[in-house]
Design an enzyme around this catalytic site. Structure first.
Site, PDB file in Angstrom:
ATOM      1  N   HIS A  84       0.842  -1.204   0.000  1.00  0.00           N
ATOM      2  CA  HIS A  84       0.000   0.000   0.000  1.00  0.00           C
ATOM      3  C   HIS A  84       0.873   1.249   0.000  1.00  0.00           C
ATOM      4  O   HIS A  84       0.681   2.164  -0.811  1.00  0.00           O
ATOM      5  CB  HIS A  84      -0.918  -0.032   1.229  1.00  0.00           C
ATOM      6  CG  HIS A  84      -1.756   1.194   1.411  1.00  0.00           C
ATOM      7  ND1 HIS A  84      -3.120   1.149   1.422  1.00  0.00           N
ATOM      8  CD2 HIS A  84      -1.427   2.486   1.613  1.00  0.00           C
ATOM      9  CE1 HIS A  84      -3.594   2.379   1.615  1.00  0.00           C
ATOM     10  NE2 HIS A  84      -2.577   3.205   1.735  1.00  0.00           N
ATOM     11  N   GLU A  85       1.848   1.294   0.907  1.00  0.00           N
ATOM     12  CA  GLU A  85       2.706   2.484   1.032  1.00  0.00           C
ATOM     13  C   GLU A  85       3.679   2.586  -0.134  1.00  0.00           C
ATOM     14  O   GLU A  85       3.933   3.684  -0.642  1.00  0.00           O
ATOM     15  CB  GLU A  85       3.436   2.486   2.380  1.00  0.00           C
ATOM     16  CG  GLU A  85       2.517   2.503   3.593  1.00  0.00           C
ATOM     17  CD  GLU A  85       1.458   3.608   3.590  1.00  0.00           C
ATOM     18  OE1 GLU A  85       1.676   4.666   2.955  1.00  0.00           O
ATOM     19  OE2 GLU A  85       0.404   3.417   4.223  1.00  0.00           O
ATOM     20  N   HIS A  96       2.126   4.232  -3.098  1.00  0.00           N
ATOM     21  CA  HIS A  96       2.099   5.698  -3.066  1.00  0.00           C
ATOM     22  C   HIS A  96       3.383   6.271  -3.681  1.00  0.00           C
ATOM     23  O   HIS A  96       3.336   7.226  -4.458  1.00  0.00           O
ATOM     24  CB  HIS A  96       1.937   6.211  -1.633  1.00  0.00           C
ATOM     25  CG  HIS A  96       0.558   6.058  -1.079  1.00  0.00           C
ATOM     26  ND1 HIS A  96      -0.551   6.647  -1.639  1.00  0.00           N
ATOM     27  CD2 HIS A  96       0.111   5.380   0.005  1.00  0.00           C
ATOM     28  CE1 HIS A  96      -1.629   6.339  -0.928  1.00  0.00           C
ATOM     29  NE2 HIS A  96      -1.257   5.569   0.081  1.00  0.00           N
TER      30      HIS A  96
END
Length: 175
Positions: free
Chosen positions: A76-77, A80
């Site tokens: 998820h990170e 980004h």
């Protein structure tokens, strides 16, 4: 046998690197590796700092949810950072939203994951230790942070009900 904090951080770094290797293979280009910090507090599991190319993770939530953290939070990170590298921050009408279509496509097409914006970890592991205080009408539990402010003389707290100052409750001496 549980892992030591150093082993957990090493696993985190390995997983971040594996996510980048996976993205590089899928996207046909290389990306620099971010600095990784395991020092987040609060309810968030992780965050990506785009301009400084850093990933921050919550050690308490990681410790309590190791496999799910590695499987879900790390990609998820990383997604980004990948979105930022691929599309920039897109000012104005081309603005790239934090969990917008670009991020969702990276989650699906690069990592093969359903793009979820929040975790569902049990937050009980974040419960702070408290210190008992008393006023004229009841007992209060002050967080360690507030207690330390009282000890240092930086703050004084009052009961909302009786308006009296809170005093540290001392245990009764044993006889």
């Amino acid at each position: 046998m549980s892992a030591t904090p150093a082993q957990l951080v090493a696993l985190l770094q390995q997983r971040v690197d594996a996510c980048f290797v996976q993205a590089e293979a899928r996207l046909g280009r290389t990306f620099p590796r971010p600095r990784i910090y395991c020092n987040m507090r609060g309810r968030a599991a992780g965050s990506a700092r785009l301009q400084t190319w850093e990933l921050r993770f919550n050690p308490a939530l990681y410790q309590a949810n190791q496999q799910a953290f590695l499987d879900e939070v790390v990609p998820h990170e990383v997604a980004h950072l990948l979105v930022y590298a691929l599309w920039g921050d897109g000012r104005g009408k081309n603005r790239v939203l934090p969990h917008g279509r670009q991020w969702q496509s990276v989650m699906r097409e690069v990592f093969g994951l359903e793009p979820r914006t929040t975790h569902s970890f049990d937050l009980a592991v974040l419960a702070q230790r408290t210190v008992p205080y008393r006023c004229h009408c009841q007992q209060h539990q002050l967080s360690i942070r507030r207690h330390n402010k009282v000890v240092r003389g930086e703050a004084r707290y009052h009961c909302r009900r009786c308006k009296q100052p809170l005093e540290r409750e001392r245990p009764e001496p044993e006889q």
